[in-house]
Design an enzyme around this catalytic site. Sequence first.
Site, mmCIF file in Angstrom:
data_model
loop_
_atom_site.group_PDB
_atom_site.id
_atom_site.type_symbol
_atom_site.label_atom_id
_atom_site.label_comp_id
_atom_site.label_asym_id
_atom_site.label_seq_id
_atom_site.Cartn_x
_atom_site.Cartn_y
_atom_site.Cartn_z
ATOM 1 N N TYR A 13 0.835 -1.212 0.000
ATOM 2 C CA TYR A 13 0.000 0.000 0.000
ATOM 3 C C TYR A 13 0.870 1.262 0.000
ATOM 4 O O TYR A 13 0.792 2.096 -0.922
ATOM 5 C CB TYR A 13 -0.922 -0.065 1.227
ATOM 6 N N ASN A 34 8.021 -9.881 -1.664
ATOM 7 C CA ASN A 34 7.650 -11.300 -1.818
ATOM 8 C C ASN A 34 6.154 -11.458 -2.131
ATOM 9 O O ASN A 34 5.678 -12.586 -2.253
ATOM 10 C CB ASN A 34 8.033 -12.119 -0.571
ATOM 11 N N LEU A 35 5.436 -10.337 -2.235
ATOM 12 C CA LEU A 35 3.991 -10.312 -2.557
ATOM 13 C C LEU A 35 3.159 -11.080 -1.526
ATOM 14 O O LEU A 35 2.063 -11.535 -1.828
ATOM 15 C CB LEU A 35 3.723 -10.839 -3.980
ATOM 16 N N SER A 126 6.718 3.340 13.074
ATOM 17 C CA SER A 126 5.297 3.566 13.342
ATOM 18 C C SER A 126 5.117 4.304 14.658
ATOM 19 O O SER A 126 5.919 4.126 15.597
ATOM 20 C CB SER A 126 4.618 2.193 13.433
ATOM 21 N N ALA A 127 4.032 5.058 14.738
ATOM 22 C CA ALA A 127 3.680 5.722 15.999
ATOM 23 C C ALA A 127 3.389 4.698 17.091
ATOM 24 O O ALA A 127 3.312 5.061 18.266
ATOM 25 C CB ALA A 127 2.474 6.623 15.789
ATOM 26 N N TYR A 150 4.001 -6.914 17.065
ATOM 27 C CA TYR A 150 4.265 -6.100 15.869
ATOM 28 C C TYR A 150 5.050 -4.838 16.258
ATOM 29 O O TYR A 150 6.089 -4.527 15.676
ATOM 30 C CB TYR A 150 2.953 -5.712 15.174
ATOM 31 N N LYS A 154 9.065 -3.244 15.456
ATOM 32 C CA LYS A 154 9.442 -1.897 15.007
ATOM 33 C C LYS A 154 10.476 -1.294 15.966
ATOM 34 O O LYS A 154 11.479 -0.717 15.551
ATOM 35 C CB LYS A 154 8.210 -0.985 14.939
ATOM 36 N N TYR A 177 5.356 6.663 11.091
ATOM 37 C CA TYR A 177 4.086 7.023 10.468
ATOM 38 C C TYR A 177 2.986 7.028 11.517
ATOM 39 O O TYR A 177 2.911 6.121 12.342
ATOM 40 C CB TYR A 177 3.648 6.003 9.410
ATOM 41 N N ASN A 179 -1.360 7.504 11.119
ATOM 42 C CA ASN A 179 -2.329 6.574 10.517
ATOM 43 C C ASN A 179 -2.493 6.849 9.015
ATOM 44 O O ASN A 179 -3.298 7.713 8.639
ATOM 45 C CB ASN A 179 -3.676 6.681 11.238
HETATM 46 P P1 NAD Z 1 1.770 -3.654 3.117
HETATM 47 O O1 NAD Z 1 1.548 -4.988 3.728
HETATM 48 O O2 NAD Z 1 0.819 -3.190 2.085
HETATM 49 O O3 NAD Z 1 3.252 -3.559 2.529
HETATM 50 C C1 NAD Z 1 4.324 -4.305 3.046
HETATM 51 C C2 NAD Z 1 4.947 -5.066 1.886
HETATM 52 O O4 NAD Z 1 6.047 -5.834 2.358
HETATM 53 C C3 NAD Z 1 3.960 -6.023 1.238
HETATM 54 O O5 NAD Z 1 3.929 -5.780 -0.156
HETATM 55 C C4 NAD Z 1 4.531 -7.409 1.548
HETATM 56 O O6 NAD Z 1 4.258 -8.334 0.511
HETATM 57 C C5 NAD Z 1 6.003 -7.106 1.713
HETATM 58 N N1 NAD Z 1 6.748 -8.034 2.567
HETATM 59 C C6 NAD Z 1 6.434 -8.448 3.825
HETATM 60 N N2 NAD Z 1 7.383 -9.280 4.274
HETATM 61 C C7 NAD Z 1 8.317 -9.398 3.299
HETATM 62 C C8 NAD Z 1 9.532 -10.122 3.174
HETATM 63 N N3 NAD Z 1 9.974 -10.919 4.147
HETATM 64 N N4 NAD Z 1 10.229 -10.023 2.033
HETATM 65 C C9 NAD Z 1 9.785 -9.232 1.025
HETATM 66 N N5 NAD Z 1 8.641 -8.524 1.079
HETATM 67 C C10 NAD Z 1 7.928 -8.616 2.207
HETATM 68 O O7 NAD Z 1 1.823 -2.592 4.316
HETATM 69 P P2 NAD Z 1 1.901 -1.005 4.269
HETATM 70 O O8 NAD Z 1 0.688 -0.495 4.936
HETATM 71 O O9 NAD Z 1 2.253 -0.542 2.917
HETATM 72 O O10 NAD Z 1 3.106 -0.781 5.261
HETATM 73 C C11 NAD Z 1 4.426 -0.616 4.826
HETATM 74 C C12 NAD Z 1 5.335 -0.477 6.037
HETATM 75 O O11 NAD Z 1 4.917 0.621 6.809
HETATM 76 C C13 NAD Z 1 5.318 -1.696 6.959
HETATM 77 O O12 NAD Z 1 6.632 -1.911 7.425
HETATM 78 C C14 NAD Z 1 4.420 -1.260 8.087
HETATM 79 O O13 NAD Z 1 4.744 -1.908 9.293
HETATM 80 C C15 NAD Z 1 4.729 0.230 8.165
HETATM 81 N N6 NAD Z 1 3.616 1.003 8.737
HETATM 82 C C16 NAD Z 1 2.361 0.871 8.208
HETATM 83 C C17 NAD Z 1 1.310 1.581 8.780
HETATM 84 C C18 NAD Z 1 -0.097 1.406 8.266
HETATM 85 O O14 NAD Z 1 -1.034 1.698 9.006
HETATM 86 N N7 NAD Z 1 -0.307 0.976 7.024
HETATM 87 C C19 NAD Z 1 1.549 2.428 9.858
HETATM 88 C C20 NAD Z 1 2.851 2.556 10.348
HETATM 89 C C21 NAD Z 1 3.880 1.827 9.777
HETATM 90 C C1 WQD Z 2 -8.161 3.742 14.328
HETATM 91 C C2 WQD Z 2 -9.296 4.073 15.275
HETATM 92 C C3 WQD Z 2 -9.954 2.203 16.643
HETATM 93 C C4 WQD Z 2 -11.455 -0.245 13.325
HETATM 94 C C5 WQD Z 2 -3.019 0.707 13.837
HETATM 95 C C6 WQD Z 2 -1.794 0.067 14.439
HETATM 96 C C7 WQD Z 2 -0.630 1.013 14.364
HETATM 97 C C8 WQD Z 2 -0.427 1.514 12.928
HETATM 98 C C9 WQD Z 2 -1.695 2.037 12.334
HETATM 99 C C10 WQD Z 2 1.152 0.151 11.812
HETATM 100 C C11 WQD Z 2 -9.119 3.484 16.674
HETATM 101 C C12 WQD Z 2 -11.077 2.602 15.715
HETATM 102 C C13 WQD Z 2 -10.899 0.756 14.104
HETATM 103 C C14 WQD Z 2 -12.838 -0.497 13.418
HETATM 104 C C15 WQD Z 2 -13.020 1.270 15.041
HETATM 105 N N1 WQD Z 2 -0.026 0.465 12.044
HETATM 106 N N2 WQD Z 2 -11.673 1.503 14.943
HETATM 107 N N3 WQD Z 2 -13.577 0.286 14.286
HETATM 108 O O1 WQD Z 2 -5.252 1.193 15.958
HETATM 109 O O2 WQD Z 2 -4.719 3.632 15.528
HETATM 110 O O3 WQD Z 2 -3.311 1.887 14.557
HETATM 111 O O4 WQD Z 2 -2.743 1.071 12.476
HETATM 112 O O5 WQD Z 2 2.149 0.536 12.359
HETATM 113 O O6 WQD Z 2 0.461 0.310 14.823
HETATM 114 O O7 WQD Z 2 -2.071 -0.230 15.792
HETATM 115 O O8 WQD Z 2 -5.538 2.199 13.647
HETATM 116 O O9 WQD Z 2 -7.265 2.098 11.901
HETATM 117 O O10 WQD Z 2 -7.044 0.158 13.514
HETATM 118 O O11 WQD Z 2 -7.938 2.332 14.332
HETATM 119 O O12 WQD Z 2 -13.720 1.940 15.798
HETATM 120 O O13 WQD Z 2 -13.397 -1.396 12.767
HETATM 121 O O14 WQD Z 2 -10.493 3.478 14.772
HETATM 122 O O15 WQD Z 2 -10.470 1.837 17.892
HETATM 123 O O16 WQD Z 2 -9.659 4.413 17.577
HETATM 124 P P1 WQD Z 2 -4.767 2.227 15.064
HETATM 125 P P2 WQD Z 2 -6.952 1.618 13.270
#
Ligand code: NAD
Ligand code: WQD
Length: 343
Positions: A13, A34-35, A126-127, A150, A154, A177, A179
């Site tokens: 994403y 690795n998809l 991540s936050a 998880y 991080k 990051y 949200n």
């Molecule tokens: P995502 O799952 O869409 O993207 C992660 C990608 O990494 C995927 O395409 C997956 O196939 C690939 N991947 C996982 N393990 C792998 C491996 N061992 N080798 C090669 N590829 C691998 O997730 P995203 O939302 O795009 O998140 C990207 C990064 O940002 C992640 O590290 C996630 O922890 C971090 N992050 C995401 C969020 C969020 O809410 N989306 C928030 C904070 C941090």
């Molecule tokens: C947002 C708000 C829920 C779903 C998570 C990870 C964090 C980071 C971002 C990667 C909260 C509420 C949610 C639902 C709801 N990821 N909610 N109904 O929990 O802030 O963060 O994603 O690093 O590590 O913990 O995000 O989108 O799940 O929730 O009411 O069906 O929405 O309680 O207040 P969150 P979220």
Amino acid sequence: MSKTVLVAGGAGYIGSHICIELLDADFKIIVVDNLSNSDKKSLERVTQISGKQFEFYQIDLRDEGALNDVFINHKIDAVIHLAGLKAVGESCEQPLMYYQNNINASLVLFELMQKHGVTDLVFSSSATVYGDPATVPIDENFPLTATNPYGRTKLMIEEMLKDIAAATSFNVVLLRYFNPAGAHESGLIGEDPNGIPNNLLPYVSQVAIGKRDKVSVFGGDYATPDGTGVRDYIHVVDLAKGHVKALQTMKQPKDNKGVCKVYNLGTGQGYSVLEAISAFEQACGHEIAYEIVDRRPGDIAECYAEPTLANQELGWQAEKSISDMMKDAWRWQTQNPNGYQDD
Ligand code: NAD
Ligand code: WQD
């Protein structure tokens, strides 16, 4: 000469949006993924949007031999490391899988960077590393903790990188990051979760399009203005631009010592669950059914960033509004009701 960036996890994403911003800023890219949680079509769409071609390797980062070949075959100047598993609930059920994937993939990548003399690295943090903060907004010096496996991966990777930067010439930027939300304005790439979405906005979007009945709002009794959880939603394109700024401002210190910088990527503005649902209703033009249910275990009341440091040092700030996030998410959802499966 334009720099070449290895984007690990670039089919996902956030990664796919970063690829577009890098190509727009005239970087060359190589994507490794690795998809396991993404679809190759996201990368075809990146080419469609940008008009630019790039190499993609379907490789697990833990496959040291295959990844080594990528470093041998390309002159890589910098790495953006997004590859990892990210579902909090799943990480509580299968912690070993999270440590195995996220930690080992990172170790192999960092070792190969060192072996091939590649020192510039941007890491997706991540936050979540702030745990349940005592106050908001959250700045980069707040205490760090983990509340689930998880988040612990991080935190562990952040700690590893601080050690590596202190001992070598690694030039690291940790981006925390808040949200991520929304999609590219073309409607061609966006978030495509497998199964039931864990995160709020993909869930709301699936209710809006009629795939799910109603949103369960987790908790209506938090100490927030309307009782629901408050978060700092940031448009994924703004987030992606933050990575470009991180690479563009990265400087090796004169003494060639390593450095590790940390920045929050958030807007600084919190929205409640009900406000987020209401903003989505504006974007999709109809009501979205919801029900207030019990709190979700592990959730916190409020989380939003103090984003000033990224503004001062990277020259970056979020530009898009919550309304932009919802409009773009809705365009992606309506143009691709089944995500990349629709192709
Ligand atoms: P995502 O799952 O869409 O993207 C992660 C990608 O990494 C995927 O395409 C997956 O196939 C690939 N991947 C996982 N393990 C792998 C491996 N061992 N080798 C090669 N590829 C691998 O997730 P995203 O939302 O795009 O998140 C990207 C990064 O940002 C992640 O590290 C996630 O922890 C971090 N992050 C995401 C969020 C969020 O809410 N989306 C928030 C904070 C941090
Ligand atoms: C947002 C708000 C829920 C779903 C998570 C990870 C964090 C980071 C971002 C990667 C909260 C509420 C949610 C639902 C709801 N990821 N909610 N109904 O929990 O802030 O963060 O994603 O690093 O590590 O913990 O995000 O989108 O799940 O929730 O009411 O069906 O929405 O309680 O207040 P969150 P979220």
